[in-house]
Write a protein that holds these residues in place. Structure first.
Motif, PDB file in Angstrom:
ATOM      1  N   ASN A  61      -4.283  23.368  32.126  1.00 22.18           N
ATOM      2  CA  ASN A  61      -3.274  24.089  31.607  1.00 22.18           C
ATOM      3  C   ASN A  61      -3.605  24.851  30.231  1.00 22.18           C
ATOM      4  O   ASN A  61      -3.111  25.674  29.666  1.00 22.18           O
ATOM      5  CB  ASN A  61      -2.027  23.591  31.550  1.00 22.18           C
ATOM      6  N   GLU A  62      -4.731  24.249  29.727  1.00 29.96           N
ATOM      7  CA  GLU A  62      -5.244  24.912  28.523  1.00 29.96           C
ATOM      8  C   GLU A  62      -6.127  26.126  28.653  1.00 29.96           C
ATOM      9  O   GLU A  62      -6.490  27.062  27.599  1.00 29.96           O
ATOM     10  CB  GLU A  62      -6.116  23.866  27.737  1.00 29.96           C
ATOM     11  N   VAL A  63      -6.499  26.497  29.824  1.00 32.29           N
ATOM     12  CA  VAL A  63      -7.347  27.490  30.239  1.00 32.29           C
ATOM     13  C   VAL A  63      -6.662  28.575  31.199  1.00 32.29           C
ATOM     14  O   VAL A  63      -6.493  28.161  32.494  1.00 32.29           O
ATOM     15  CB  VAL A  63      -8.592  27.049  30.823  1.00 32.29           C
ATOM     16  N   ARG A  69     -13.343  30.154  27.911  1.00 29.15           N
ATOM     17  CA  ARG A  69     -13.270  29.379  26.757  1.00 29.15           C
ATOM     18  C   ARG A  69     -14.692  28.814  26.179  1.00 29.15           C
ATOM     19  O   ARG A  69     -15.450  28.565  27.192  1.00 29.15           O
ATOM     20  CB  ARG A  69     -12.466  28.166  27.261  1.00 29.15           C
ATOM     21  N   PHE A  70     -14.930  28.866  25.032  1.00 25.10           N
ATOM     22  CA  PHE A  70     -16.451  28.495  24.460  1.00 25.10           C
ATOM     23  C   PHE A  70     -16.276  27.039  24.398  1.00 25.10           C
ATOM     24  O   PHE A  70     -15.418  26.514  24.028  1.00 25.10           O
ATOM     25  CB  PHE A  70     -16.928  29.044  23.182  1.00 25.10           C
ATOM     26  N   PHE A  71     -17.373  26.146  24.860  1.00 22.53           N
ATOM     27  CA  PHE A  71     -17.313  25.106  24.445  1.00 22.53           C
ATOM     28  C   PHE A  71     -18.826  24.646  24.247  1.00 22.53           C
ATOM     29  O   PHE A  71     -19.856  25.359  24.461  1.00 22.53           O
ATOM     30  CB  PHE A  71     -16.889  23.973  25.586  1.00 22.53           C
ATOM     31  N   THR A  72     -19.392  23.149  23.940  1.00 26.32           N
ATOM     32  CA  THR A  72     -20.603  22.897  23.665  1.00 26.32           C
ATOM     33  C   THR A  72     -20.901  22.014  24.547  1.00 26.32           C
ATOM     34  O   THR A  72     -20.475  20.937  24.809  1.00 26.32           O
ATOM     35  CB  THR A  72     -20.796  22.242  22.207  1.00 26.32           C
ATOM     36  N   ILE A  81     -15.082  30.141  32.413  1.00 23.51           N
ATOM     37  CA  ILE A  81     -14.161  31.185  32.963  1.00 23.51           C
ATOM     38  C   ILE A  81     -13.203  30.614  34.095  1.00 23.51           C
ATOM     39  O   ILE A  81     -13.752  30.062  34.976  1.00 23.51           O
ATOM     40  CB  ILE A  81     -15.068  32.588  33.481  1.00 23.51           C
ATOM     41  N   ARG A  82     -12.128  31.025  33.965  1.00 22.43           N
ATOM     42  CA  ARG A  82     -10.938  30.568  35.011  1.00 22.43           C
ATOM     43  C   ARG A  82     -10.800  32.047  35.704  1.00 22.43           C
ATOM     44  O   ARG A  82      -9.792  32.874  35.198  1.00 22.43           O
ATOM     45  CB  ARG A  82      -9.757  29.941  34.451  1.00 22.43           C
ATOM     46  N   LYS A  83     -11.593  32.184  36.782  1.00 22.50           N
ATOM     47  CA  LYS A  83     -11.307  33.189  37.475  1.00 22.50           C
ATOM     48  C   LYS A  83      -9.988  33.437  38.301  1.00 22.50           C
ATOM     49  O   LYS A  83      -9.599  34.720  38.514  1.00 22.50           O
ATOM     50  CB  LYS A  83     -12.393  33.306  38.554  1.00 22.50           C
ATOM     51  N   SER A  84      -9.476  32.211  38.833  1.00 27.12           N
ATOM     52  CA  SER A  84      -8.206  32.260  39.397  1.00 27.12           C
ATOM     53  C   SER A  84      -7.616  30.961  39.393  1.00 27.12           C
ATOM     54  O   SER A  84      -8.319  30.074  38.430  1.00 27.12           O
ATOM     55  CB  SER A  84      -8.271  32.807  40.922  1.00 27.12           C
ATOM     56  N   SER A  92     -24.087  28.456  31.034  1.00 28.51           N
ATOM     57  CA  SER A  92     -24.593  28.562  29.435  1.00 28.51           C
ATOM     58  C   SER A  92     -24.376  29.897  28.689  1.00 28.51           C
ATOM     59  O   SER A  92     -24.406  30.857  29.741  1.00 28.51           O
ATOM     60  CB  SER A  92     -26.164  28.131  29.702  1.00 28.51           C
ATOM     61  N   ALA A  93     -24.041  29.843  27.633  1.00 34.82           N
ATOM     62  CA  ALA A  93     -23.740  31.060  27.000  1.00 34.82           C
ATOM     63  C   ALA A  93     -25.075  31.599  26.287  1.00 34.82           C
ATOM     64  O   ALA A  93     -24.922  32.593  25.408  1.00 34.82           O
ATOM     65  CB  ALA A  93     -22.684  30.959  26.066  1.00 34.82           C
TER      66      ALA A  93
END
Ligand code: HEM
Ligand code: FES
Lengths: 152, 231
Positions: A61-63, A69-72, A81-84, A92-93
């Motif tokens: 529920n945080e995304v 959301r960026f994370f390491t 990415i939450r598409k649905s 990887s970014a």
């Protein structure tokens, strides 16, 4: 003047002893600065988990849907990415061109690199620009209300 | 009383008291230490530029230590060389520091050798009776260039590869001996695994051994002839 002299002679640590331990202390610190990296270099598995797979977890529920959301992950920036409701992508970014950090553009649902304009779709596939290959993908799944990201 | 001598001698006494006594009892090391270290005072006409030989030697010792550490993880194989260098840089704890020290040390060493040579040249210190030490010095300079040349190929990047292609073309263009020299360097018609293997051998075995030998000659000559007088 006399009082000042008195306080000097009554000092609990003599100047010589103080300077002496300062020198020895600095020498120990300097030696530690050499030997700690050396030990870590020679024992690479000892602290890095001995080959255990790295995971990243975050509450579902945080995304929010449509959000990124960026994370390491593996000591590098990564994107979730939450598409649905149930569809997730973890990438990887790090741009595959020259390593800049890509940004997520919510409206176009694209990942854009600010450096030389590489464009990727939500799944990390190259849409344009100089990127030679897709973004590295990780596994993302939902486990009892928690998102778990692992190496693919 | 020679004021200047007081300091070093006290230091010697302390060292001997602390640890050298064991050695001194067996080898009478105190005498040697006095003669070679503690009563040997630097002439007062030396300045900052007189330090560059020593600085170069210090960097060389750093190169040896970081080079040995790199060798632990470096794989001299065309399939793995680049991968192993990337792993050293990104994955192995403090590998970035070891590689960074070796890389920057290599660059700095070339610079300090040149400053050292400049001081000797413009100070006229190469003149008799020190001509032979200029010769060993030039040989050491060429060895340093050899280190840089062979080391640059080791990470097996595009830059490494093409730098080696180009830098072997030049001797290849020499009249008569050119083609032979070039194929001797490359071990074949072009840059390949054979080249990487010979460059690696040169870089970590042949050049270090040769450098140590020449450094001993370099330093013994200085000891025998003394530091040159003021300009
Ligand atoms: C015994 C002494 C030495 C050993 C064992 C040694 C070993 C190595 C190894 C294993 C590499 C490959 C890893 C890498 O590319 O980062 C390397 C690279 C290199 N070495 Fe050395 N080395 C020594 C001395 C020197 C010296 C004296 C110089 C130069 C004055 C030098 C210059 C270089 C250069 C320029 C590279 C490429 C660095 C890079 O691309 O990161 N090396 N050396
Ligand atoms: S680094 Fe991303 S486009 Fe060049």
């Amino acid at each position: 003047m006399e009082e000042a002299d008195k306080s000097w002679s009554e000092a609990p640590v003599s100047r010589r002893a103080f300077v002496g331990s300062a020198v020895i202390g600095s020498a120990i610190a300097a030696a530690a600065g050499v030997f700690y990296p050396l030990a870590r270099y020679l024992l690479p598995e000892s602290k890095s988990g001995g080959g255990k797979k790295e995971t990243y977890t975050v509450a579902l529920n945080e995304v929010h849907v449509g959000e990124a959301r960026f994370f390491t992950f593996k000591r590098r920036p990564a994107l979730l990415i939450r598409k649905s409701d149930t569809e997730l992508v973890a990438l990887s970014a790090v741009c595959t061109h020259l390593g800049c950090i890509v940004k997520y553009h919510e409206e176009s649902k694209q990942l854009l690199c600010p450096c030389h304009g590489a464009k990727y779709d939500q799944n990390g596939r190259v849409l344009g620009g100089p990127a030679p290959k897709p973004l590295t993908a990780y596994n993302a799944r939902i486990e009892a209300g928690t998102i778990v990201v692992e190496e693919a | 009383m020679d004021e200047l001598k007081l300091g070093p001698i006290t230091l010697r006494n302390r060292l001997v008291l602390k640890g050298f006594e064991i050695l001194d009892r067996r080898f009478e090391i105190k005498e040697i230490l006095d003669e070679e270290v503690f009563t040997k005072l630097a002439p007062t006409h030396l300045g900052i530029f007189s330090c560059f030989g020593g600085i170069t030697f210090f960097i060389f010792l750093m190169q040896i230590m970081t080079g040995l550490l790199l060798m632990i993880y470096y794989v001299p194989d065309t399939q793995s060389a680049h991968k192993s260098v990337v792993a050293i840089t990104n994955d192995i704890p403090f590998g970035w520091a070891v590689r960074g020290l070796h890389f920057w040390g290599a660059n700095l060493m070339v610079l300090t050798v040149m400053i050292h040579m400049g001081k000797i040249y413009f100070g006229g210190i190469y003149k008799a009776p020190r001509e032979m030490n200029w010769v060993t010095g030039v040989a050491l300079f060429l060895l340093t260039m050899g280190f840089s040349f062979t080391g640059y190929l080791l990470p097996w990047t595009q830059l490494s590869y093409w730098a080696t292609v180009i830098a072997t073309e030049a001797p290849g263009a020499m009249p008569v001996v050119g083609p032979l020299t070039k194929s001797l360097m490359l071990g074949g018609p072009d840059v390949s695994q054979v080249t990487l293997s010979r460059f690696f051998t040169l870089h970590v075995m042949v050049l270090p051994a040769a450098t140590f030998g020449l450094l001993i000659a370099h330093f013994l000559q200085i000891r025998r002839q003394g530091i040159s007088g003021p300009m």
